[in-house]
Enzyme design. Structure first.
Site, PDB file in Angstrom:
ATOM      1  N   ARG A   1      55.974  -8.525 154.560  1.00 11.60           N
ATOM      2  CA  ARG A   1      55.317  -9.575 153.229  1.00 11.60           C
ATOM      3  C   ARG A   1      55.183  -8.219 152.091  1.00 11.60           C
ATOM      4  NH1 ARG A   1      53.840 -13.668 157.780  1.00 11.60           N
ATOM      5  NH2 ARG A   1      55.077 -15.441 158.086  1.00 11.60           N
TER       6      ARG A   1
ATOM      7  N   LYS B   1      46.269  -4.566 162.194  1.00  7.93           N
ATOM      8  CA  LYS B   1      46.400  -5.774 161.632  1.00  7.93           C
ATOM      9  C   LYS B   1      46.494  -7.483 161.444  1.00  7.93           C
ATOM     10  CE  LYS B   1      48.675  -6.967 157.027  1.00  7.93           C
ATOM     11  NZ  LYS B   1      49.968  -8.239 158.207  1.00  7.93           N
TER      12      LYS B   1
ATOM     13  N   VAL C   1      48.405   0.474 159.626  1.00  5.51           N
ATOM     14  CA  VAL C   1      48.895   1.891 158.504  1.00  5.51           C
ATOM     15  C   VAL C   1      48.936   1.104 156.939  1.00  5.51           C
ATOM     16  CG1 VAL C   1      50.775   3.157 157.963  1.00  5.51           C
ATOM     17  CG2 VAL C   1      50.959   2.256 160.412  1.00  5.51           C
TER      18      VAL C   1
ATOM     19  N   GLY D   1      61.331  -7.374 162.893  1.00  3.40           N
ATOM     20  CA  GLY D   1      62.185  -7.118 162.257  1.00  3.40           C
ATOM     21  C   GLY D   1      61.787  -7.036 160.759  1.00  3.40           C
TER      22      GLY D   1
ATOM     23  N   GLY E   1      54.597   1.066 159.696  1.00  2.00           N
ATOM     24  CA  GLY E   1      53.602   0.187 160.622  1.00  2.00           C
ATOM     25  C   GLY E   1      54.526   0.049 161.767  1.00  2.00           C
ATOM     26  N   HIS E   2      55.239  -0.263 161.767  1.00  2.46           N
ATOM     27  CA  HIS E   2      55.890  -0.479 163.680  1.00  2.46           C
ATOM     28  C   HIS E   2      56.399   0.442 163.719  1.00  2.46           C
ATOM     29  CE1 HIS E   2      57.545  -4.294 161.317  1.00  2.46           C
ATOM     30  NE2 HIS E   2      57.093  -5.338 161.756  1.00  2.46           N
TER      31      HIS E   2
END
Ligand code: PAF
Length: 280
Positions: A184, A146, A173, A28, A33-34
Site C-alpha cells: 500500500r 509486519k 523489512v 501479490g 519484504g515478500h
C-alpha cells in the site's frame, strides 16, 4: 517454475526421504519484504510455493479491494528470481463457490485491536489461509511480522484446529528511513510519505523505554505531532499488547510485548509494529 490455478502439487523429491514444501501466501504486488519471505522459505524447505490471490473476503465494503495493486507479470518474475518452484494464482471463482456457506471464525481475538477497525477482516483472512493450506498442503508457511496480529491469529488457528503446518514469522523489512515496506506504500504521495514516517518513528521512540506507560507516552507524542502535519496523520490505534493474544499488557508487564500502530494518511491506511522485550 510452475504456475497454476485450480490445483497446486508439491514437487516430490527424487528418491530418499520425503522432501518438504514451504508456502508463502501473498496478495501479490510483491516487494522486497515478500522477497525476504521467499528467501526464508527456501532456507527452511526443499521446495517453495508462492500463492498470489487478492482475497475479497478480507476487505470491508469501504476498503481498497478494487484498487488493490495487481502486478501479476512482475510478481511472477520476482518469484522466479527468488527461486520459488511454483506459483499458485487462482481466480476468485476457483476459490469461492457462489453459494459459499462455511468459513473460519476468528473468535473474540478477531474483534480486538486491528479487528476492531476491520470487522470481518480476520474471518476472511483465516478462511483463505486455511483453504490455501488445504490446497497446497505445505509443511511450513511463512508470514511477515509486519502483520503481527495476522501472524498471531494464524498461529492460533493452527493450534485451535490442529493444522499440520509449522508457521514461521519473518522480520519486517524497512526502507532506510524506517518506513515498513507495504504493497500500500505505492498509494502515498510525496507529502503523505513524510507524514507516514511518524508510524515507525513513534515505534522507535516508544522502544527507547521499558515501562508500558512510558512506551505509550513517548510513541503518542510523535503521533500527536504528526496529527498536526499536512497532510495530517489520523490515528486508529496505538496498543501495547501480548504477542500471542493481542490483549493489552498491564503496566507491570515483563517479557515480550508488541507495540502496534495503525493510522490513515490521505487515503492510505498503514499499520506497523515492533516487538519489545520488557526487562524485569
Ligand atoms: O498478508 C497477506 O498478504 C494476506 O493477508 C494473506 C495472508 C496472503 C491472506 O490473504
Amino acid at each position: 517454475m510452475g504456475v497454476g490455478g485450480g490445483y497446486a502439487a508439491a514437487a516430490a523429491g527424487e528418491g530418499g526421504g520425503r522432501s518438504t514444501l514451504a508456502l508463502v501466501p501473498t496478495m501479490g504486488a510483491l516487494h522486497e519484504g515478500h522477497r525476504a519471505l521467499i528467501r526464508l522459505a527456501r532456507e527452511r524447505a526443499d521446495h517453495v510455493a508462492v500463492s498470489i490471490f487478492v482475497n475479497p473476503l478480507q476487505f470491508g465494503p469501504q476498503e481498497d479491494y478494487s484498487r488493490y495493486p495487481r502486478t501479476f507479470g512482475t510478481d511472477l518474475a520476482v518469484c522466479a528470481a527468488e527461486g520459488a518452484g511454483l506459483v499458485f494464482a487462482p481466480a476468485v471463482e476457483e476459490m469461492y463457490l457462489p453459494d459459499r456457506q462455511v468459513g473460519v471464525s476468528s473468535g473474540q481475538m478477531g474483534t480486538i485491536v486491528e479487528g476492531a477497525f476491520r470487522p470481518g477482516h480476520f474471518d476472511g483472512m483465516l478462511t483463505v489461509v486455511l483453504k490455501l493450506f488445504n490446497l497446497v498442503q505445505p509443511d511450513i508457511a511463512v508470514f511477515g511480522q509486519k502483520d503481527a496480529q495476522q501472524l498471531a491469529m494464524i498461529r492460533r488457528m493452527v493450534a485451535d484446529l490442529n493444522l499440520p503446518v509449522a508457521v514461521v514469522g519473518a522480520p519486517t523489512v524497512r526502507e532506510p528511513d524506517g518506513l515498513a515496506l507495504s504493497s500500500r506504500n505505492r498509494y502515498l504521495s510525496v507529502a503523505d510519505r513524510v507524514t507516514a514516517l511518524a508510524l515507525s518513528t513513534a515505534l522507535r521512540e516508544g522502544a527507547r523505554h521499558t515501562r508500558p506507560k512510558d512506551i505509550l507516552h513517548a510513541a503518542h507524542a510523535v503521533l500527536d505531532q504528526a496529527a498536526q502535519a499536512d497532510p495530517p496523520l489520523a490515528l486508529d490505534y496505538l496498543s501495547l499488547v501480548d504477542p500471542a493474544t493481542f490483549t493489552a499488557v498491564a503496566d507491570d508487564h515483563r517479557g515480550e510485548a508488541v507495540l502496534a500502530v495503525a493510522a490513515r494518511v490521505g487515503t492510505t491506511r498503514l499499520i506497523d509494529n515492533v516487538v519489545l522485550t520488557l526487562p524485569a
